[in-house]
Design a protein around this motif. Structure first.
Motif, PDB file in Angstrom:
ATOM      1  N   ASN A  74       5.081  -6.372   2.255  1.00 16.97           N
ATOM      2  CA  ASN A  74       4.533  -6.294   3.369  1.00 16.97           C
ATOM      3  C   ASN A  74       4.092  -4.871   4.080  1.00 16.97           C
ATOM      4  O   ASN A  74       4.427  -3.880   3.442  1.00 16.97           O
ATOM      5  CB  ASN A  74       5.503  -7.173   4.594  1.00 16.97           C
ATOM      6  CG  ASN A  74       6.835  -6.371   4.653  1.00 16.97           C
ATOM      7  OD1 ASN A  74       6.751  -5.133   4.594  1.00 16.97           O
ATOM      8  ND2 ASN A  74       7.828  -7.091   4.779  1.00 16.97           N
ATOM      9  N   ARG A  75       3.298  -4.961   5.151  1.00 16.15           N
ATOM     10  CA  ARG A  75       2.961  -3.609   5.700  1.00 16.15           C
ATOM     11  C   ARG A  75       3.926  -2.801   6.081  1.00 16.15           C
ATOM     12  O   ARG A  75       4.027  -1.511   5.874  1.00 16.15           O
ATOM     13  CB  ARG A  75       2.117  -3.781   7.033  1.00 16.15           C
ATOM     14  CG  ARG A  75       0.851  -4.639   6.610  1.00 16.15           C
ATOM     15  CD  ARG A  75      -0.065  -4.808   7.723  1.00 16.15           C
ATOM     16  NE  ARG A  75       0.600  -5.721   8.731  1.00 16.15           N
ATOM     17  CZ  ARG A  75       0.344  -5.800   9.959  1.00 16.15           C
ATOM     18  NH1 ARG A  75      -0.508  -5.399  10.618  1.00 16.15           N
ATOM     19  NH2 ARG A  75       0.900  -6.890  10.686  1.00 16.15           N
ATOM     20  N   THR A  96      -3.865  -2.246   8.423  1.00 14.50           N
ATOM     21  CA  THR A  96      -3.767  -1.504   9.654  1.00 14.50           C
ATOM     22  C   THR A  96      -3.477  -0.081   9.213  1.00 14.50           C
ATOM     23  O   THR A  96      -2.641   0.567  10.005  1.00 14.50           O
ATOM     24  CB  THR A  96      -2.500  -1.900  10.432  1.00 14.50           C
ATOM     25  OG1 THR A  96      -1.445  -2.139   9.742  1.00 14.50           O
ATOM     26  CG2 THR A  96      -3.056  -3.375  10.986  1.00 14.50           C
ATOM     27  N   ALA A  97      -3.581   0.455   8.250  1.00 16.45           N
ATOM     28  CA  ALA A  97      -3.483   1.560   7.837  1.00 16.45           C
ATOM     29  C   ALA A  97      -3.805   2.793   8.685  1.00 16.45           C
ATOM     30  O   ALA A  97      -3.173   3.736   8.916  1.00 16.45           O
ATOM     31  CB  ALA A  97      -3.909   1.962   6.281  1.00 16.45           C
ATOM     32  N   GLU A 115       0.981  -3.610  17.323  1.00 12.00           N
ATOM     33  CA  GLU A 115       1.289  -2.530  16.588  1.00 12.00           C
ATOM     34  C   GLU A 115       2.074  -1.438  17.093  1.00 12.00           C
ATOM     35  O   GLU A 115       3.016  -0.684  16.395  1.00 12.00           O
ATOM     36  CB  GLU A 115      -0.001  -2.380  15.515  1.00 12.00           C
ATOM     37  CG  GLU A 115      -0.366  -3.143  14.482  1.00 12.00           C
ATOM     38  CD  GLU A 115       0.726  -3.607  13.560  1.00 12.00           C
ATOM     39  OE1 GLU A 115       0.950  -2.337  13.074  1.00 12.00           O
ATOM     40  OE2 GLU A 115       0.810  -4.597  13.034  1.00 12.00           O
ATOM     41  N   GLY A 117       0.625   0.665  -0.865  1.00 15.08           N
ATOM     42  CA  GLY A 117       0.061  -0.648   0.068  1.00 15.08           C
ATOM     43  C   GLY A 117       0.869  -1.962  -0.219  1.00 15.08           C
ATOM     44  O   GLY A 117       1.874  -2.175  -0.876  1.00 15.08           O
ATOM     45  N   THR A 118       0.098  -3.321   0.375  1.00 14.92           N
ATOM     46  CA  THR A 118       0.728  -4.246   0.107  1.00 14.92           C
ATOM     47  C   THR A 118       0.489  -4.981  -1.173  1.00 14.92           C
ATOM     48  O   THR A 118      -0.612  -4.565  -2.236  1.00 14.92           O
ATOM     49  CB  THR A 118       0.310  -5.481   0.868  1.00 14.92           C
ATOM     50  OG1 THR A 118      -1.098  -5.275   1.099  1.00 14.92           O
ATOM     51  CG2 THR A 118       0.761  -5.065   2.501  1.00 14.92           C
ATOM     52  N   SER A 129       5.358  -0.947   3.351  1.00 14.40           N
ATOM     53  CA  SER A 129       4.332  -0.115   2.740  1.00 14.40           C
ATOM     54  C   SER A 129       4.349   1.246   3.353  1.00 14.40           C
ATOM     55  O   SER A 129       4.325   2.363   3.000  1.00 14.40           O
ATOM     56  CB  SER A 129       2.899  -0.619   2.938  1.00 14.40           C
ATOM     57  OG  SER A 129       2.917  -1.964   2.055  1.00 14.40           O
ATOM     58  N   GLU A 130       4.556   1.272   4.721  1.00 17.64           N
ATOM     59  CA  GLU A 130       4.473   2.452   5.497  1.00 17.64           C
ATOM     60  C   GLU A 130       5.789   3.167   5.108  1.00 17.64           C
ATOM     61  O   GLU A 130       5.882   4.590   5.179  1.00 17.64           O
ATOM     62  CB  GLU A 130       4.626   2.098   7.024  1.00 17.64           C
ATOM     63  CG  GLU A 130       3.174   1.553   7.566  1.00 17.64           C
ATOM     64  CD  GLU A 130       3.340   1.023   8.857  1.00 17.64           C
ATOM     65  OE1 GLU A 130       4.000   1.581   9.647  1.00 17.64           O
ATOM     66  OE2 GLU A 130       2.335   0.072   9.191  1.00 17.64           O
ATOM     67  N   SER A 132      11.566  -4.395   4.654  1.00 22.60           N
ATOM     68  CA  SER A 132      10.512  -3.505   4.997  1.00 22.60           C
ATOM     69  C   SER A 132      11.244  -2.253   5.473  1.00 22.60           C
ATOM     70  O   SER A 132      10.501  -1.297   5.822  1.00 22.60           O
ATOM     71  CB  SER A 132       9.949  -4.128   6.460  1.00 22.60           C
ATOM     72  OG  SER A 132       9.722  -5.461   6.390  1.00 22.60           O
ATOM     73  N   THR A 141      -3.269  -0.576   3.667  1.00 25.88           N
ATOM     74  CA  THR A 141      -2.976  -1.939   4.267  1.00 25.88           C
ATOM     75  C   THR A 141      -3.932  -2.141   5.540  1.00 25.88           C
ATOM     76  O   THR A 141      -4.786  -1.536   5.728  1.00 25.88           O
ATOM     77  CB  THR A 141      -1.619  -1.859   5.238  1.00 25.88           C
ATOM     78  OG1 THR A 141      -1.554  -0.972   6.269  1.00 25.88           O
ATOM     79  CG2 THR A 141      -0.517  -1.632   4.290  1.00 25.88           C
TER      80      THR A 141
END
Length: 972
Positions: free
Chosen positions: A358-359, A391-392, A630, A447-448, A362-363, A676, A389
């Motif tokens: 998931n995002r 929302t990168a 976000e 990323g995802t 990834s972050e 996450s 992603t």
């Protein structure tokens, strides 16, 4: 100088619609031949500096008869033809003559250009309805490249084709070039591109072709025989390389427009210089790591663990499919990094892609990868690292990578950075990679897993995703966590990556045979072989390009076996559970992971209501799920990592406790807490879920065991909450497959017997349960529970068949079951294959990376009486909604888009159906929307209540997120 030579220089390919060329004193348009040469120059530079060794080898066989220099020149030549003959067409050329009413200067330049081109003898009045110029290229290019049959048919006047053979390879190349805008056209669209051009235009096609061949040193007579399209991945790699080259060559920030009064040879000289500068500016050079010890690469964990030592001892040297099945806290990530570093040395990959579930994960992984790159770049001081992603652009880590102090804004920044004396490497990012479909072109990416799942589906630029992945070591984390639909898509992508020569590393705590074996079969299908050797049962397995399987078992050690006490506990409801959590765990970090958002927020509210009377403060309780803006989600994640994560100094993470870790904390969330964030908990409660997810959640008790000595003395406890039904069996309605949840409960109950707890030691006790859950049907029996399990099992099998069918409808594979390679006809996409950009497509075939519950994205905005519209409830962040131009004002627009993404929230599509349904988002409008005109807007009072009465059922709070009153009351 011939008349045709003059005309060539006046055929335009690009016009300065963004004003960039004119702003620096350049011309208002660029000759087509100049753009073709720019594209060829970029292709050559990418061939030399960017493409992985195996990818270059595929292209060398396909386009050069085994000679790399020949292949390089042929691919450059073919890439240069992507806009020709499509743009050498009166219907396209007359667009400039019509001018641009909003830009008088450009309109005047168009009029002057048209007058001059007509004085040279070209008639712009002969035009047709106008097929896309890429399709016109696909229609006429085979004849220009020497297809015998097409040459006869297209001759002026036409000659009977007779027995002339058709060169299928040239038609395939033409179709691939015809797809450089994202969709490879099918035969019907290519045929309808026939525009019946006059002789002078046909002659210009041939003249431009000959000029390109002269400059690039191509023998047109021998060209057809050099093209050998036997390997399917070569089609994808070529198509991706062309698009990559075209995008870079079209960037006015790196390539200047040429003028007709200079020679094409000078254009070519300038193109090569600017291509080299572009590769340098975007850090598109291959990773060139030097040999290094484990301690040098992993200074935070300088002593490899037994499994890691086993990997180092038996590391493969060629393209590899690897499985690393190590329990939580065992160092899977570091093992994957080491393998990527090693495989790059032996296979010449240009970087890596780390796929997360998931995002949020990834972050977090992006930050960790930044640390790894600091020790592993070899002679390179910087590397391009992209977070990939949806929302990168809004992520804080992206801002850090882009910051001029540490990242790249333009070429001048890069030159200053590359001359620094910093002994460590540095991960940076150019904003160019933030545009759609560009992230995977960065040598390094995190990323995802969606990016891989989409890479083998027909959608716009799907082949560009495969091209970007094929040059890397691809790492897929949490492989056990994906649905059958996703697994089918991953298998198809792995087959493509195998055919292209990439390596793939699969990470998981434990995999069942039903997940592992299809991945192995896909790898072997891509290499056109069959598995041989050891039985792949973990913990470490390598499969090479011949299908040979090597299983590695690390030596036994004294490391903790991760023994956990598991309890099955009926859920007492939010109020009683909240009281239990606050009173029974007055010290330590306590985490509760719920399966759905509504019970999570209900438990949070219940805990807040009684917190003060039990001596707790609100700041000691935190709620996290997927329905926050976000902006708020990122702030919460940062706080969790700051308080509950490892030691902030990487050098001390394996030995020292985080000094900011509080004496107590209550963390409530949904499955976003599973995978996450890099945090650890002392106590854990979780809703009943499929066994592999319970194991993943259990790992939060063991995340940082080396610096938590109490784990050596006490057995951590995992409390699994379940809701009994009237018959005593668990209620299973929720986000997970009913059978998997019910069977997990049954298997645990069986093993507990009369005891109230079950001691689980990983991996000894976890794998048998996992195999019984996925690889075996439920046991026979006539009891109520057996009948219940069999009914759920049959329903589950139907659901799995549905997922398999959905994947099969969308998926693209390099080879049929009998080993027949796919042709260009099998790679077409567009309106007839579910183009998501076209409203007239077949919706059920639109590319999807997962089949979960659909959501609708909306942008939240606060209305303040004094300060106007703001991004935050306090009114301190004014919302700038100016409609900035993406090219003329790129930095302002990028920052604005970041603010929009930070206030984006996902709304379940189910809220728009049934009683008290929300109105269509078409009605979610605000006055003067400007930059938000394409978004549904949730306009809020500072207290989180919607301003518009028709959205009164919604409420937003930075503590509990977005809620739907009717839905929440029904589901609590």
């Amino acid at each position: 100088m011939s008349q045709f030579s003059l005309i060539w220089r006046w055929i335009w390919g690009k016009t300065d619609i963004n004003g960039i060329s004119r702003a620096r004193g350049g011309p208002a348009w660029n000759p087509l031949l100049a753009h073709c040469l720019d594209t060829a120059a970029v292709t050559g530079a990418l061939f030399d500096h960017y493409l992985a060794a195996n990818v270059r080898a595929r292209l060398t066989t396909t386009f050069g008869g085994g000679c790399p220099d020949t292949a390089r020149r042929v691919v450059m030549f073919l890439a240069a033809l992507h806009d020709m003959p499509g743009k050498v067409d009166p219907a396209f050329q007359r667009r400039f003559s019509h001018g641009n009413p909003s830009d008088p200067e450009l309109a005047s330049a168009g009029s002057q250009w048209a007058a001059h081109i007509q004085s040279l003898g070209l008639d712009l009045d002969h035009w047709h309805a106008g097929a896309p110029h890429a399709h016109i290229t696909a229609r006429y290019l085979p004849a220009l490249l020497g297809c015998p049959r097409c040459t006869a048919i297209n001759a002026q006047p036409p000659r009977p084709a007779g027995s002339a053979a058709c060169h299928e390879g040239l038609h395939t190349i033409a179709a691939l070039l015809g797809g450089h805008h994202g969709h490879i056209p099918d035969e019907s669209r290519i045929v309808t591109a026939d525009c019946d051009l006059p002789e002078i235009w046909r002659s210009l096609h041939a003249g431009l072709r000959d000029e390109l061949a002269r400059i690039l040193g191509i023998d047109l007579n021998s060209l057809p025989e050099l093209i050998d399209l036997q390997r399917p991945s070569a089609l994808v790699l070529f198509a991706g390389l062309v698009v990559h080259s075209d995008w870079l060559a079209s960037n006015e920030g790196y390539f200047t427009y040429r003028t007709p009064d200079t020679s094409p040879d000078q254009w070519w000289h300038d193109a090569q210089q600017q291509a080299d500068h572009t590769i340098h500016a975007l850090l598109l050079h291959r990773w060139a790591p030097k040999p290094a010890t484990w301690a040098q690469l992993m200074p935070a964990t300088p002593r490899p663990r037994p499994a890691q030592r086993a990997v180092i001892t038996a590391a493969p040297t060629g393209a590899t499919l690897g499985f690393v099945e190590i329990d939580t806290g065992g160092g899977k990530t570091e093992t994957a990094w080491w393998l990527a570093h090693h495989l790059t040395q032996t296979c010449g990959y240009h970087g890596l892609y780390f796929a997360q579930a998931n995002r949020a994960a990834s972050e977090q992984q992006t930050r960790r990868t930044m640390e790894f790159l600091a020790t592993s770049l070899g002679d390179h001081r910087q590397a391009s690292l992209a977070l990939i992603t949806g929302t990168a652009s809004a992520a804080a880590v992206t801002e850090e990578l882009l910051d001029p102090a540490t990242g790249l804004a333009d070429l001048a920044d890069l030159i200053n950075l590359t001359r620094c004396d910093d002994p460590d490497g540095q991960a940076v990012l150019n904003a160019w990679f933030l545009a759609s479909n560009r992230g995977l072109l960065s040598p390094f990416g995190v990323g995802t897993v969606d990016q891989i799942a989409l890479a083998a589906q027909r959608s716009r630029h799907w082949f560009l995703r495969l091209y970007g992945l094929a040059n890397k070591t691809v790492i897929i984390d949490e492989a056990h966590a994906y649905s059958l639909y996703q697994q089918e898509l991953l298998c198809a992508a792995i087959a493509w990556l195998a055919d292209a020569g990439a390596s793939v590393i699969i990470l998981s705590a434990t995999l069942t045979d039903s997940i592992r074996q299809p991945l192995i079969d896909a790898w072997c299908q891509g290499h056109q072989t069959t598995p041989t050797g050891d039985t792949p049962t973990g913990p470490i397995t390598f499969i090479d390009a011949t299908g040979h399987t090597q299983r590695i078992t690390p030596k036994a050690t004294r490391s903790p076996k991760q023994r956990t006490r598991l309890r099955l506990t009926p859920d007492p409801g939010p109020e009683k559970l909240a009281e239990h959590l606050l009173t029974q765990h007055p010290h330590g970090i306590n985490t509760v992971i719920r399966n759905r958002v509504e019970p999570t927020t209900a438990l949070y509210q219940a805990a807040i209501d009684i917190a003060r009377q039990h001596g707790w403060q609100r700041r000691e309780i935190l709620c996290l799920h997927g329905r926050f803006f976000e902006r708020d989600r990122a702030r919460k994640q940062a706080r969790i990592l700051e308080l509950l994560g490892p030691h902030p100094d990487p050098r001390h993470r394996s030995t020292l406790r985080n000094p900011r870790r509080p004496n107590r904390f209550l963390l409530l969330g949904t499955q976003v807490l599973e995978q996450s964030l890099d945090y650890c908990s002392d106590y854990l409660y979780t809703d009943l879920a499929p066994w592999e997810l319970l194991q993943q959640r259990r790992g939060r008790l063991w995340r940082h065991w080396p610096n938590r000595p109490h784990l050596r003395r006490h057995i951590p406890e995992l409390n699994v909450l379940w809701t009994p039904g009237k018959d005593g069996l668990p209620r299973t309605s929720g986000p997970y497959e009913d059978y998997l949840v019910a069977m997990t409960w049954h298997l645990l109950n069986q093993r507990m017997g009369a005891r109230s707890t079950l001691h689980i030691t990983a991996p000894r006790d976890t794998l048998p349960i996992l195999q019984a859950l996925y690889d075996l049907p439920p046991e026979a029996g006539d009891s109520r529970i057996h009948r219940w399990l069999h009914a759920l099992y049959n329903r589950s099998q139907n659901a799995l068949e549905y997922e398999r069918g959905e994947a099969e409808d969308r998926v693209l594979r390099p080879y049929d079951e009998d080993g027949t390679p796919v042709t260009a006809a099998g790679l077409v996409s567009g309106p007839s294959h579910g183009d998501p950009d076209n409203p007239h497509t077949t919706p059920h075939l639109t590319a999807r990376s997962r089949l979960g519950t659909p959501t609708v994205e909306a942008v939240g905005l606060y209305q303040h009486p004094q300060t106007g519209r703001t991004w935050d409830a306090k009114g301190t962040l004014p919302a700038d909604l100016t409609p900035y131009h993406p090219t003329r004002q790129p930095e302002a627009r990028r920052r604005q888009q970041r603010e929009i993404l930070l206030n984006t929230v996902r709304i379940p599509a189910s809220w728009f159906r049934g009683a008290n349904a929300l109105p269509s988002t078409n009605t979610w409008t605000i006055d003067k929307p400007a930059a938000l005109r394409k978004y549904p807007v949730l306009l809020l009072h500072p207290n989180g209540q919607p301003i518009h009465p028709h959205l009164a059922n919604l409420t937003y709070s930075p503590h509990t997120g977005l809620s739907h009153t009717t839905t929440d009351q029904r589901l609590r």
